[in-house]
Design an enzyme around this catalytic site. Structure first.
Site, mmCIF file in Angstrom:
data_model
loop_
_atom_site.group_PDB
_atom_site.id
_atom_site.type_symbol
_atom_site.label_atom_id
_atom_site.label_comp_id
_atom_site.label_asym_id
_atom_site.label_seq_id
_atom_site.Cartn_x
_atom_site.Cartn_y
_atom_site.Cartn_z
ATOM 1 N N GLU A 1 -72.851 -51.966 -0.403
ATOM 2 C CA GLU A 1 -71.785 -52.671 -1.133
ATOM 3 C C GLU A 1 -72.154 -52.844 -2.604
ATOM 4 O OE1 GLU A 1 -68.800 -53.215 -0.331
ATOM 5 O OE2 GLU A 1 -69.053 -52.620 1.734
ATOM 6 N N HIS B 1 -64.586 -48.853 -6.470
ATOM 7 C CA HIS B 1 -65.510 -49.303 -5.424
ATOM 8 C C HIS B 1 -65.424 -48.385 -4.197
ATOM 9 C CE1 HIS B 1 -67.560 -52.286 -2.816
ATOM 10 N NE2 HIS B 1 -66.712 -51.832 -1.900
ATOM 11 N N GLU B 2 -64.208 -48.092 -3.771
ATOM 12 C CA GLU B 2 -64.033 -47.252 -2.573
ATOM 13 C C GLU B 2 -64.515 -45.823 -2.839
ATOM 14 O OE1 GLU B 2 -63.381 -48.500 0.273
ATOM 15 O OE2 GLU B 2 -62.968 -50.474 -0.533
ATOM 16 N N HIS C 1 -68.248 -45.648 -2.523
ATOM 17 C CA HIS C 1 -68.747 -45.419 -1.158
ATOM 18 C C HIS C 1 -68.702 -43.922 -0.830
ATOM 19 C CE1 HIS C 1 -69.332 -49.449 0.375
ATOM 20 N NE2 HIS C 1 -68.100 -49.837 0.136
HETATM 21 ZN ZN LIG Z 1 -67.181 -51.662 0.119
#
Ligand SMILES: [Zn+2]
Length: 267
Positions: free
Chosen positions: A188, A126-127, A130
């Site tokens: 997100e 997830h990170e 980004h």
């Molecule tokens: Zn996030």
């Protein structure tokens, strides 16, 4: 002030001719006024600064699984230009981040949420999502457009100047400077999508990803500033991840080596 406005717009437009980018995996298009080189430099400088301020763990029980998982996620991210780095910060904070250039930190406080390597891979994916979709740079670009110019990028970006904390917050470092700036709902969702595909390609069972949000819900209380931003809600994110599961499982089945849930983390 009035007269300079068209010049600024023209400057932004001309820079932007080469700055429309398409994110990997999600295929989403976005505008960016910052080059990847500038962005990487910001990430590297911010990371170096955080690493001198925080207590970095050396206990191999914590560090090794994060590095091992990280290298596999890095392989799946296919960014040979990144100088990947993985560290564990000795703090109860339930958070993790990846700065542009592949600079990753896990806080000790997020280990019980991650629980095992697959959980760590879901959070890391997830990170990294980004970072490779360039959400920090998009936020900085939007901020630049709002303040009306490129001067923010001139000179010493991350040295001691009043704009530094703002930039670090925009890059996703809110917990470091006390200014929590959650990414948008669409950012997100995109990071969740990229993340679950990356973890599957790295050989980790993607069915662990929605379980992360169940564990967050159980823990409740103090919410980490980035990872658990106020929206989408934990339930919505879990549902979104379940919708992505068929595609993620196809990727997992194609992974050359499978680690399943990997080893349990120390908690
Ligand atoms: Zn996030």
């Amino acid at each position: 002030m009035k007269n300079s406005f068209p010049i600024i717009i023209l400057t932004l437009l001309s820079i932007n001719l080469t700055a429309c980018m398409t994110a990997p995996i999600s295929g989403k298009k976005s505008m960016n006024f910052i080059t990847e080189g500038q962005e990487r430099k910001m990430g590297e400088d911010a990371y170096a600064e955080v690493m001198t301020k925080e207590k970095i763990m050396t206990d191999a029980r914590y560090v090794e699984p994060i590095r091992r998982t990280g290298l596999r996620i890095a392989g799946a991210a296919n960014r040979p230009d990144f100088k990947w780095e993985f560290n564990v910060i000795d703090s109860e904070t339930m958070n993790a981040f990846c700065l542009p250039g592949g600079k990753i930190a896990f806080y000790r406080g997020i280990f019980p949420i991650a629980l095992n390597e697959a959980g760590a891979a879901a959070i890391m994916g997830h990170e990294v999502g980004h970072a490779i979709a360039r959400h920090g740079a998009q936020r900085i670009s939007m901020n630049m457009a709002m303040v009306g110019g490129l001067s923010v990028l001139q000179g010493t970006l991350l040295k001691d100047n009043p704009k530094k904390d703002n930039l670090m917050a925009l890059l996703g470092m809110g917990s470091q400077v006390g200014v929590a700036l959650p990414f948008s709902r669409s950012n997100e969702n995109e990071a969740d999508e990229i993340g679950i595909i990356l973890m599957a390609r790295a050989g980790y069972d993607p069915s662990e990803a929605p379980l992360i949000w169940e564990r967050f819900e159980k823990v409740g209380g103090g919410k980490p500033p980035e990872l658990l931003s106020t929206h989408p809600s934990e339930g919505k994110r879990r549902d979104h991840l379940r919708e992505l599961m068929t595609r993620a499982m196809e990727e997992y089945n194609k992974a050359p080596v499978k680690y399943g849930k990997g080893e349990n983390l120390p908690i």
